[in-house]
Design a protein around this motif. Structure first.
Motif, PDB file in Angstrom:
ATOM      1  N   ALA A  48       0.985  -1.152   0.014  1.00 35.54           N
ATOM      2  CA  ALA A  48       0.175   0.291  -0.421  1.00 35.54           C
ATOM      3  C   ALA A  48       1.157   1.601  -0.263  1.00 35.54           C
ATOM      4  CB  ALA A  48      -1.215   0.350   0.821  1.00 35.54           C
ATOM      5  N   LEU A  49       0.095   2.245  -0.324  1.00 35.10           N
ATOM      6  CA  LEU A  49       0.629   3.979  -0.681  1.00 35.10           C
ATOM      7  C   LEU A  49       0.951   3.747   1.041  1.00 35.10           C
ATOM      8  CD1 LEU A  49      -0.400   5.795  -3.343  1.00 35.10           C
ATOM      9  CD2 LEU A  49       2.099   5.168  -3.346  1.00 35.10           C
ATOM     10  N   TYR A  50      -0.234   3.581   1.625  1.00 32.90           N
ATOM     11  CA  TYR A  50       0.065   3.800   3.073  1.00 32.90           C
ATOM     12  C   TYR A  50      -0.526   3.398   3.872  1.00 32.90           C
ATOM     13  CZ  TYR A  50      -0.331   8.366   0.115  1.00 32.90           C
ATOM     14  OH  TYR A  50      -0.508   9.601  -0.460  1.00 32.90           O
ATOM     15  N   GLY A  51       0.127   3.235   5.393  1.00 29.62           N
ATOM     16  CA  GLY A  51      -0.376   1.840   6.095  1.00 29.62           C
ATOM     17  C   GLY A  51       0.848   0.770   5.596  1.00 29.62           C
ATOM     18  N   ASP A  56       6.921   0.711  -0.506  1.00 32.86           N
ATOM     19  CA  ASP A  56       8.328   0.705  -0.651  1.00 32.86           C
ATOM     20  C   ASP A  56       9.600  -0.581   0.482  1.00 32.86           C
ATOM     21  OD1 ASP A  56       6.541   2.868  -0.155  1.00 32.86           O
ATOM     22  OD2 ASP A  56       8.386   4.051  -0.599  1.00 32.86           O
ATOM     23  N   CYS A  57       8.450  -0.851   1.987  1.00 32.32           N
ATOM     24  CA  CYS A  57       9.122  -1.866   2.030  1.00 32.32           C
ATOM     25  C   CYS A  57       9.169  -3.772   1.199  1.00 32.32           C
ATOM     26  CB  CYS A  57       8.909  -2.143   3.112  1.00 32.32           C
ATOM     27  SG  CYS A  57       8.785  -0.311   4.273  1.00 32.32           S
ATOM     28  N   VAL A  58       8.052  -3.768   0.712  1.00 33.64           N
ATOM     29  CA  VAL A  58       7.670  -4.782  -0.168  1.00 33.64           C
ATOM     30  C   VAL A  58       8.625  -4.833  -1.777  1.00 33.64           C
ATOM     31  CG1 VAL A  58       5.755  -5.956  -1.937  1.00 33.64           C
ATOM     32  CG2 VAL A  58       5.012  -5.164   0.019  1.00 33.64           C
ATOM     33  N   ARG A  86       6.356   8.207  -6.066  1.00 30.37           N
ATOM     34  CA  ARG A  86       7.242   6.770  -5.124  1.00 30.37           C
ATOM     35  C   ARG A  86       8.405   5.735  -5.609  1.00 30.37           C
ATOM     36  NH1 ARG A  86       5.252   5.612  -0.024  1.00 30.37           N
ATOM     37  NH2 ARG A  86       3.805   6.806  -0.022  1.00 30.37           N
ATOM     38  N   LEU A  87       7.790   5.454  -6.890  1.00 29.00           N
ATOM     39  CA  LEU A  87       8.202   3.925  -7.989  1.00 29.00           C
ATOM     40  C   LEU A  87      10.205   4.553  -8.537  1.00 29.00           C
ATOM     41  CD1 LEU A  87       8.619   1.372  -7.862  1.00 29.00           C
ATOM     42  CD2 LEU A  87       7.337   2.569 -10.641  1.00 29.00           C
ATOM     43  N   TRP A  92      15.021   0.034  -6.235  1.00 27.74           N
ATOM     44  CA  TRP A  92      14.364  -0.791  -6.895  1.00 27.74           C
ATOM     45  C   TRP A  92      13.087  -0.161  -8.683  1.00 27.74           C
ATOM     46  CZ3 TRP A  92      13.104  -6.123  -8.429  1.00 27.74           C
ATOM     47  CH2 TRP A  92      13.446  -6.759  -8.120  1.00 27.74           C
ATOM     48  N   GLY A  93      13.152   1.152  -8.404  1.00 28.76           N
ATOM     49  CA  GLY A  93      12.373   1.874  -9.479  1.00 28.76           C
ATOM     50  C   GLY A  93      12.320   1.209 -11.049  1.00 28.76           C
ATOM     51  N   GLU A  94      13.795   1.089 -11.454  1.00 28.94           N
ATOM     52  CA  GLU A  94      14.195   1.307 -12.553  1.00 28.94           C
ATOM     53  C   GLU A  94      13.994  -0.352 -13.163  1.00 28.94           C
ATOM     54  OE1 GLU A  94      18.193   2.255 -12.733  1.00 28.94           O
ATOM     55  OE2 GLU A  94      18.124   4.090 -12.922  1.00 28.94           O
TER      56      GLU A  94
END
Length: 240
Positions: A48-51, A56-58, A86-87, A92-94
């Motif tokens: 999730a984006l929030y919660g 990001d952690c995933v 965020r990505l 890991w974004g790329e």
């Protein structure tokens, strides 16, 4: 499935990202579990984006060389733009390919219409004699946030299955009371254009409908429908 396509998916993780509030939306977790059991992708995880867990952690915990991220969102609006930002900032974004949100799928209007028809039948109402209200979140922050809800409503209206079809939003006009007041039909069936039964889909919509004083039935939010898992999979496969 070709050997090349099969190998590509075997090396690719499928990620689902919901908006989230106090935690990952229940529907995204349920759909992720169902898709993981099919064994098509290297792994399937929801975030999730929030919660928690935050997307990001995933991403940080991925053990596949690449990933496809399917936004479990109903529109290509403000929340999707937040996810893109965020990505882009993530290490890991790329290696992550962002698919289109589930809400743009062509199958969505039919699902909404069928939910409305089932809810009407449960009250003994003929769909052709009642109004259908598609209720989305919307936002004044992004002009496209209500676009998919409006497009779905327009397609259903063209089918002539209900006496009238309209849209309403929680965070942009028209509000539920205004939309219901504009109907001429004696009763209203509402479908939540939400990905989960959170506060908006579970509590806010029924309360606002009750305030109208018009006979109505709420079919609930679209996102928990088991058929959504197949749409998520189609988005993921197309992006992979």
């Amino acid at each position: 499935m070709s050997d090349v396509a099969g190998a590509a998916r075997a090396d690719t993780a499928l990620l689902l990202c919901a908006h989230g509030t106090k935690g990952v939306a229940g529907a995204v977790s349920t759909h992720a579990e169902a898709l993981a059991a099919r064994g098509i992708f290297h792994s399937v995880q929801g975030g999730a984006l929030y919660g928690t867990p935050k997307i990001d952690c995933v991403l940080c915990g991925l053990d596949a060389p690449r990933a496809v991220l399917v936004p479990f969102m109903m529109a290509a609006g403000y929340t999707l733009e937040t996810l893109r930002t965020r990505l882009a900032a993530h290490p890991w974004g790329e290696r992550v390919h962002l698919a289109d949100p589930v809400g743009v799928r062509a199958e969505i209007p039919e699902m909404v219409a069928e939910m409305g028809e089932a809810a009407a039948a449960g009250r003994g109402w003929a769909p052709g004699e009642v109004a259908l209200l598609v209720v989305g979140h919307g936002t004044r922050k992004h002009s496209a946030s209500g676009a998919t809800a409006r497009a779905s409503a327009a397609e259903i209206a063209d089918s002539g299955r209900f006496a009238e079809v309209g849209t309403a939003f929680l965070d942009e006009p028209p509000e539920i009371g205004e939309a219901v007041a504009a109907f001429r039909a004696p009763a209203c069936v509402a479908v939540g254009f939400f990905t989960d039964a959170g506060n908006h889909g579970r509590e806010d919509v029924p309360e606002l409908l009750a305030e109208t004083g018009v006979p109505h039935v709420y079919a609930g939010p679209l996102g928990p429908d088991p058929r959504m898992a197949e749409l998520i999979l189609k988005q993921g496969l197309a992006a992979a």
